[in-house]
Write an enzyme that holds these catalytic residues in place. Structure first.
Site, PDB file in Angstrom:
ATOM      1  N   SER A  12       0.857  -1.183   0.000  1.00  0.00           N
ATOM      2  CA  SER A  12       0.000   0.000   0.000  1.00  0.00           C
ATOM      3  C   SER A  12       0.891   1.230   0.000  1.00  0.00           C
ATOM      4  O   SER A  12       2.079   1.147   0.368  1.00  0.00           O
ATOM      5  CB  SER A  12      -0.856   0.003   1.278  1.00  0.00           C
ATOM      6  OG  SER A  12      -1.519   1.241   1.449  1.00  0.00           O
ATOM      7  N   TYR A  15      -1.661  -0.806  10.647  1.00  0.00           N
ATOM      8  CA  TYR A  15      -1.743  -1.043   9.192  1.00  0.00           C
ATOM      9  C   TYR A  15      -0.417  -0.644   8.553  1.00  0.00           C
ATOM     10  O   TYR A  15       0.128  -1.389   7.730  1.00  0.00           O
ATOM     11  CB  TYR A  15      -2.911  -0.250   8.608  1.00  0.00           C
ATOM     12  CG  TYR A  15      -3.197  -0.568   7.145  1.00  0.00           C
ATOM     13  CD1 TYR A  15      -3.684  -1.818   6.764  1.00  0.00           C
ATOM     14  CD2 TYR A  15      -2.998   0.385   6.151  1.00  0.00           C
ATOM     15  CE1 TYR A  15      -3.956  -2.099   5.427  1.00  0.00           C
ATOM     16  CE2 TYR A  15      -3.269   0.114   4.818  1.00  0.00           C
ATOM     17  CZ  TYR A  15      -3.750  -1.137   4.463  1.00  0.00           C
ATOM     18  OH  TYR A  15      -4.011  -1.417   3.133  1.00  0.00           O
TER      19      TYR A  15
HETATM   20  P1  NDP Z   1     -11.411  -6.009  -0.010  1.00  0.00           P
HETATM   21  O1  NDP Z   1     -11.877  -5.843   1.388  1.00  0.00           O
HETATM   22  O2  NDP Z   1     -12.380  -5.859  -1.121  1.00  0.00           O
HETATM   23  O3  NDP Z   1     -10.672  -7.414  -0.190  1.00  0.00           O
HETATM   24  C1  NDP Z   1      -9.989  -8.072   0.838  1.00  0.00           C
HETATM   25  C2  NDP Z   1      -9.924  -9.536   0.492  1.00  0.00           C
HETATM   26  O4  NDP Z   1      -9.154 -10.226   1.471  1.00  0.00           O
HETATM   27  C3  NDP Z   1     -11.293 -10.183   0.434  1.00  0.00           C
HETATM   28  O5  NDP Z   1     -11.424 -10.926  -0.745  1.00  0.00           O
HETATM   29  C4  NDP Z   1     -11.292 -11.102   1.645  1.00  0.00           C
HETATM   30  O6  NDP Z   1     -12.050 -12.272   1.366  1.00  0.00           O
HETATM   31  C5  NDP Z   1      -9.812 -11.434   1.765  1.00  0.00           C
HETATM   32  N1  NDP Z   1      -9.492 -11.916   3.094  1.00  0.00           N
HETATM   33  C6  NDP Z   1      -9.588 -11.242   4.255  1.00  0.00           C
HETATM   34  N2  NDP Z   1      -9.278 -12.033   5.284  1.00  0.00           N
HETATM   35  C7  NDP Z   1      -8.981 -13.250   4.769  1.00  0.00           C
HETATM   36  C8  NDP Z   1      -8.613 -14.480   5.325  1.00  0.00           C
HETATM   37  N3  NDP Z   1      -8.470 -14.635   6.660  1.00  0.00           N
HETATM   38  N4  NDP Z   1      -8.378 -15.525   4.507  1.00  0.00           N
HETATM   39  C9  NDP Z   1      -8.530 -15.389   3.174  1.00  0.00           C
HETATM   40  N5  NDP Z   1      -8.865 -14.239   2.579  1.00  0.00           N
HETATM   41  C10 NDP Z   1      -9.113 -13.173   3.366  1.00  0.00           C
HETATM   42  O7  NDP Z   1     -10.228  -4.940  -0.160  1.00  0.00           O
HETATM   43  P2  NDP Z   1      -9.163  -4.629  -1.319  1.00  0.00           P
HETATM   44  O8  NDP Z   1      -9.455  -5.345  -2.546  1.00  0.00           O
HETATM   45  O9  NDP Z   1      -9.029  -3.149  -1.341  1.00  0.00           O
HETATM   46  O10 NDP Z   1      -7.837  -5.195  -0.621  1.00  0.00           O
HETATM   47  C11 NDP Z   1      -6.896  -6.009  -1.272  1.00  0.00           C
HETATM   48  C12 NDP Z   1      -5.506  -5.604  -0.833  1.00  0.00           C
HETATM   49  O11 NDP Z   1      -5.202  -4.304  -1.302  1.00  0.00           O
HETATM   50  C13 NDP Z   1      -5.292  -5.557   0.685  1.00  0.00           C
HETATM   51  O12 NDP Z   1      -4.056  -6.164   1.010  1.00  0.00           O
HETATM   52  C14 NDP Z   1      -5.245  -4.063   0.992  1.00  0.00           C
HETATM   53  O13 NDP Z   1      -4.482  -3.791   2.138  1.00  0.00           O
HETATM   54  C15 NDP Z   1      -4.592  -3.548  -0.280  1.00  0.00           C
HETATM   55  N6  NDP Z   1      -4.789  -2.126  -0.543  1.00  0.00           N
HETATM   56  C16 NDP Z   1      -6.043  -1.639  -0.803  1.00  0.00           C
HETATM   57  C17 NDP Z   1      -6.206  -0.271  -1.010  1.00  0.00           C
HETATM   58  C18 NDP Z   1      -7.526   0.345  -1.237  1.00  0.00           C
HETATM   59  O14 NDP Z   1      -7.622   1.588  -1.253  1.00  0.00           O
HETATM   60  N7  NDP Z   1      -8.600  -0.427  -1.428  1.00  0.00           N
HETATM   61  C19 NDP Z   1      -5.053   0.646  -1.023  1.00  0.00           C
HETATM   62  C20 NDP Z   1      -3.805   0.014  -0.761  1.00  0.00           C
HETATM   63  C21 NDP Z   1      -3.688  -1.315  -0.542  1.00  0.00           C
HETATM   64  P3  NDP Z   1     -13.024 -13.029   2.413  1.00  0.00           P
HETATM   65  O15 NDP Z   1     -13.602 -12.005   3.322  1.00  0.00           O
HETATM   66  O16 NDP Z   1     -14.022 -13.691   1.510  1.00  0.00           O
HETATM   67  O17 NDP Z   1     -12.129 -14.021   3.095  1.00  0.00           O
END
Ligand code: NDP
Length: 255
Positions: A151, A164
């Site tokens: 990030s 974070y």
């Molecule tokens: P979302 O919340 O849409 O996606 C997060 C994903 O992580 C979900 O698919 C969730 O699936 C999965 N997840 C969470 N916990 C678990 C677990 N214990 N086991 C397996 N899967 C898990 O957010 P984003 O798409 O934005 O996030 C994706 C990445 O991008 C993250 O690492 C975030 O830190 C990073 N990021 C995002 C930014 C933004 O502005 N959106 C900016 C910078 C970085 P489920 O709940 O079905 O398990």
């Protein structure tokens, strides 16, 4: 996709494929010709996505797993090997962002972030590496890839982002260390650092933090998940001799 697609014959595993960046990345890598393993906890969403990818002519496998549990992370990788035969690309994308002051924090929230942003990424990387090293030898492309989603919070620290920030700075350090360890074995390891992307990420917050996040998104022309999927596709489709070690993708509107 055709046999000349850049990722034809390869298998890509995307964590957090049930929403946001992971979902868009899975669709994109399938379009590039990879068979895509979709890993997350919400199996219903994974099955719908797998059906949609298949309907579009791609190949996808839903693998339900909570990757904060080491046994489940390892089993997810083994399922991919058993069902799809190999592993060429690992995208460590699953993550959680819970903001708030360190003073008076809910320590359980810290533990949840550390469990997914750090330990989940480590478990998946550890389980995948033997297969990636093998793929780098017999892959149609003679190269394999790890892309870790960090990030802007892995580059810059702000108040209320403390833990974070800790997890994402950690991801950056681990990524570069691993890159140096395996790059000459032709496993490329890179980090992608997004700025604000419209996803469900902020929705797990409440109170003043949620208000701040909502205000940011209301007042900024943010990225969409496909922008990050484009970056990941770029990283994993470079020629064998070129490794993108770091890609920082920002909304033009975010200073
Ligand atoms: P979302 O919340 O849409 O996606 C997060 C994903 O992580 C979900 O698919 C969730 O699936 C999965 N997840 C969470 N916990 C678990 C677990 N214990 N086991 C397996 N899967 C898990 O957010 P984003 O798409 O934005 O996030 C994706 C990445 O991008 C993250 O690492 C975030 O830190 C990073 N990021 C995002 C930014 C933004 O502005 N959106 C900016 C910078 C970085 P489920 O709940 O079905 O398990």
């Amino acid at each position: 996709m055709t046999s000349t697609s850049p990722l034809a014959g390869t298998v890509a595993l995307v964590t957090g494929a049930s929403s946001g960046i992971g979902e868009a990345t899975a669709r994109r890598l399938a379009k590039e010709g990879a068979s895509v393993a979709l890993v997350a906890r919400r199996a219903d969403r994974l099955h719908i996505l797998a059906s949609q990818i298949q309907a579009a002519g791609g190949a996808a496998l839903a693998v339900e797993a909570d990757i904060t549990d080491r046994a489940q992370a390892e089993a997810a990788v083994q399922t991919v090997i058993d069902r799809l035969g190999r592993l060429d690309v690992l995208v460590n994308n699953a993550g959680l962002m819970l903001l708030g002051p360190v003073v008076g924090a809910d320590v359980e929230e810290w533990e949840r972030m550390l469990a997914i942003n750090v330990q989940g990424l480590l478990y998946m990387t550890n389980a995948a590496l033997p297969h990636l090293l093998k793929a780098a030898e017999d892959d149609p492309r003679q190269v394999a890839d790890v892309v870790n989603i960090s990030s802007i919070a892995g580059r810059v620290a702000w108040a209320n982002y403390g833990v974070y920030n800790l997890t994402k700075f950690g991801v950056n350090g681990f990524t570069e260390s691993l890159r140096q360890e395996v790059t000459t074995k032709h496993v490329r390891v890179g980090v992608l650092e997004p700025g604000g992307v419209t996803t469900e990420l902020g929705s797990h917050n409440s109170g003043a933090m949620r208000d701040d996040i909502d205000a940011f998104y209301a007042n900024t022309e943010t990225l969409v998940p496909q922008d990050i999927a484009d970056g990941i596709a770029y990283m994993v489709t470079r020629p064998r001799h070129a490794s993108i070690a770091e890609l920082w993708v920002m909304p033009t509107d975010q200073a």
